[in-house]
Motif scaffolding. Structure first.
Motif, PDB file in Angstrom:
ATOM      1  N   CYS A  26       0.954  -1.248  -0.057  1.00 55.30           N
ATOM      2  CA  CYS A  26       0.048  -0.173  -0.033  1.00 55.30           C
ATOM      3  C   CYS A  26       0.890   1.296   0.097  1.00 55.30           C
ATOM      4  O   CYS A  26       0.582   2.419  -0.730  1.00 55.30           O
ATOM      5  CB  CYS A  26      -0.939   0.005   1.165  1.00 55.30           C
ATOM      6  N   THR A  29       1.714   1.939  -3.395  1.00 55.16           N
ATOM      7  CA  THR A  29       0.565   2.508  -4.120  1.00 55.16           C
ATOM      8  C   THR A  29       0.291   3.916  -4.093  1.00 55.16           C
ATOM      9  O   THR A  29       0.202   4.716  -4.813  1.00 55.16           O
ATOM     10  CB  THR A  29      -0.528   1.560  -3.765  1.00 55.16           C
ATOM     11  N   TYR A  33       0.687   7.039  -6.265  1.00 51.24           N
ATOM     12  CA  TYR A  33      -0.481   8.041  -6.363  1.00 51.24           C
ATOM     13  C   TYR A  33      -0.072   9.398  -6.095  1.00 51.24           C
ATOM     14  O   TYR A  33      -0.552  10.356  -6.768  1.00 51.24           O
ATOM     15  CB  TYR A  33      -1.543   7.675  -5.137  1.00 51.24           C
ATOM     16  N   GLY A 287       3.507  -2.115  -5.331  1.00 53.98           N
ATOM     17  CA  GLY A 287       2.487  -1.240  -4.947  1.00 53.98           C
ATOM     18  C   GLY A 287       2.586  -0.312  -6.089  1.00 53.98           C
ATOM     19  O   GLY A 287       1.464   0.303  -6.685  1.00 53.98           O
ATOM     20  N   VAL A 288       3.773   0.404  -6.746  1.00 47.76           N
ATOM     21  CA  VAL A 288       3.592   1.247  -7.898  1.00 47.76           C
ATOM     22  C   VAL A 288       2.801   0.638  -9.120  1.00 47.76           C
ATOM     23  O   VAL A 288       2.097   1.332  -9.743  1.00 47.76           O
ATOM     24  CB  VAL A 288       4.988   1.547  -8.010  1.00 47.76           C
ATOM     25  N   LYS A 289       3.160  -0.766  -9.217  1.00 41.46           N
ATOM     26  CA  LYS A 289       2.794  -1.073 -10.341  1.00 41.46           C
ATOM     27  C   LYS A 289       1.245  -1.534 -10.111  1.00 41.46           C
ATOM     28  O   LYS A 289       0.463  -1.368 -11.265  1.00 41.46           O
ATOM     29  CB  LYS A 289       3.386  -2.857 -10.404  1.00 41.46           C
ATOM     30  N   LEU A 290       0.628  -1.938  -9.177  1.00 38.90           N
ATOM     31  CA  LEU A 290      -0.742  -1.789  -8.936  1.00 38.90           C
ATOM     32  C   LEU A 290      -1.517  -0.515  -9.187  1.00 38.90           C
ATOM     33  O   LEU A 290      -2.637  -0.437  -9.528  1.00 38.90           O
ATOM     34  CB  LEU A 290      -1.009  -2.508  -7.477  1.00 38.90           C
ATOM     35  N   HIS A 291      -0.814   0.668  -8.765  1.00 37.36           N
ATOM     36  CA  HIS A 291      -1.398   1.902  -9.001  1.00 37.36           C
ATOM     37  C   HIS A 291      -1.252   2.116 -10.417  1.00 37.36           C
ATOM     38  O   HIS A 291      -2.436   2.721 -10.961  1.00 37.36           O
ATOM     39  CB  HIS A 291      -0.375   2.778  -8.267  1.00 37.36           C
ATOM     40  N   SER A 292      -0.291   1.834 -11.140  1.00 31.72           N
ATOM     41  CA  SER A 292      -0.281   1.856 -12.466  1.00 31.72           C
ATOM     42  C   SER A 292      -1.522   1.156 -13.225  1.00 31.72           C
ATOM     43  O   SER A 292      -2.239   1.613 -14.104  1.00 31.72           O
ATOM     44  CB  SER A 292       0.982   1.512 -13.222  1.00 31.72           C
ATOM     45  N   TYR A 294      -4.492   0.538 -11.780  1.00 35.62           N
ATOM     46  CA  TYR A 294      -5.663   1.042 -11.457  1.00 35.62           C
ATOM     47  C   TYR A 294      -5.787   2.236 -12.392  1.00 35.62           C
ATOM     48  O   TYR A 294      -7.048   2.398 -12.798  1.00 35.62           O
ATOM     49  CB  TYR A 294      -5.493   1.544 -10.001  1.00 35.62           C
ATOM     50  N   ALA A 384      -4.346  -7.778  -8.443  1.00 40.52           N
ATOM     51  CA  ALA A 384      -4.585  -6.935  -7.251  1.00 40.52           C
ATOM     52  C   ALA A 384      -5.402  -7.641  -6.110  1.00 40.52           C
ATOM     53  O   ALA A 384      -4.895  -7.525  -5.146  1.00 40.52           O
ATOM     54  CB  ALA A 384      -5.581  -5.831  -7.756  1.00 40.52           C
TER      55      ALA A 384
END
Length: 412
Positions: A26, A29, A33, A287-292, A294, A384
């Protein structure tokens, strides 16, 4: 033997460890963000972690634990690393064919997060003391041994991923006369997907899987074997080999890894400090990958709905079925045979190696397989969800700890 109170303590410790990993994801992420880390910088972070942090960690942990007396302890890890991947691949292949599941289900079941997640869990276990009962009296030394075991497993698992992953996703080229060349980074966790523009792809360099075309060579056993062995030629594997070499030469082992050695206080300690950055850095990049992912889902594209049945099946296999296979096998080997060394921490690690969420490298394999954008987004959503249910790993951790303690009591 574990009492009800100790089981609860172990479960809470395992849950805290899993929650710590999820929170670290997180934080990555959140960094994405807030614009602190973008895709391009995440590529560089991942490359730094894999080519510098991980080799340093392997050199120190493997080298300090290896000697002429203990070298055979690592042989079962290598054999089991191949074995459980084959078991998982067989399970995924059969399920995909019988239930007519999407092709990505097979690698989703086969390849788990085998490096950064276990290492971060170990750090949390060290803080909570959950592994004290099987540590042999020195928890910090036991944690270092466990890190070495997981890292050796990761080297084998990564190699199998790069060798077998595209095949499991049925890689095809446009013509029969050409075959894909997959350029990859030996990262266990994160591959940044290629950008839309050629310039972005060029800036990402070797950190993104690319499809190039060349005349198809004649297939031969020699070519296949050479290709497979070539997968081991990477910085982490070389770091491990150097650690083994230094560890097996008594004078070098003394000067690098004993506190009164010439190199210990300044060189070895610095390498350990750098190596300890690996796990948290890689999970931050997750986390960065999951934000990307999203952000891509928020674009006007049809991102597709998550196949509920397939997702539940993979999660059930990864967190329930596979531990139900691995724990009894290792328990039987530890308690009933002399094939494994008398080290409960080793038993615990072998039980836990196949367990955990699917590795994020599945997104790269989807790219290589020429999946359409709809399927890629479905895979991203599945990943995710996989990481948000990571605390389920606490169930396998408690079962592995209890089985290791039971085997320890029987052997002792």
């Amino acid at each position: 033997m574990m009492t009800d109170s100790s089981i609860l303590t172990a479960f809470v410790g395992s849950l805290e460890a899993a929650a710590s990993v999820l929170l670290t994801v997180c934080y990555g992420t959140l960094a994405g963000y807030l614009g602190l880390v973008n895709d391009k910088s995440a590529v560089n972070l991942s490359k730094l972690a894999v080519k510098l942090f991980m080799p340093c960690l392997l050199f120190v942990n493997v080298g300090s634990g290896v000697s002429t007396e203990t070298i055979l302890k690592y042989t079962p890890i290598i054999i089991w690393s191949f074995g459980y991947n084959i078991i998982s691949m067989t399970l995924g292949t059969i399920a995909t064919k019988i239930f007519k599941l999407p092709p990505w289900i097979t690698p989703a079941i086969t390849f788990n997060n085998s490096t950064s997640l276990p290492l971060l869990l170990l750090q949390s276990f060290a803080a909570s003391g959950a592994l004290t009962s099987i540590s042999g009296g020195d928890l910090s030394d036991a944690i270092r041994r466990a890190e070495s075991y997981f890292l050796i497993n990761a080297a084998v698992s990564n190699t199998l991923t790069f060798s077998l992953g595209p095949t499991l996703l049925h890689v095809r080229t446009d013509t029969d006369d050409e075959e894909p060349i997959i350029e990859r980074e030996h990262s266990d966790l994160v591959y940044i997907e290629p950008s839309e523009s050629d310039n972005d792809a060029q800036e990402s360099g070797e950190n993104v899987p690319l499809i190039a075309k060349r005349p198809k060579p004649r297939s031969s056993w020699a070519h296949s074997i050479l290709y497979f062995l070539h997968q081991f030629w990477n910085a982490p594997f070389l770091g491990a080999c150097l650690g083994v070499f230094v560890g097996l030469v008594p004078p070098l082992h003394h000067h690098f890894f004993d506190k009164d050695g010439v190199f210990f206080a300044w060189l070895t300690v610095s390498l350990r400090n750098v190596g300890n950055l690996f796990a948290s850095t890689q999970v931050i990049v997750v986390g960065v990958k999951l934000h990307s992912t999203y952000l891509k889902m928020r674009e006007g594209q049809d991102s597709g709905s998550i196949p509920i049945s397939s997702t539940v099946f993979v999660l059930f296999a990864r967190f329930i079925v596979i531990p139900a296979i691995s724990i009894p096998i290792i328990y039987a080997l530890a308690a009933k045979t002399h094939l494994l060394s008398d080290d409960p921490i080793l038993w615990f690690c072998l039980m836990m190696m196949p367990v955990g969420p699917t590795a994020l490298r599945l997104t790269a394999l989807a790219d290589v397989s020429k999946a359409d954008e709809h399927e890629k987004m479905v895979v991203a959503k599945f990943l995710a969800i996989s990481y948000f249910v990571t605390p389920l790993i606490a169930l396998a951790a408690v079962a592995s700890l209890k089985a290791s303690e039971t085997a320890q009591a029987q052997v002792g």
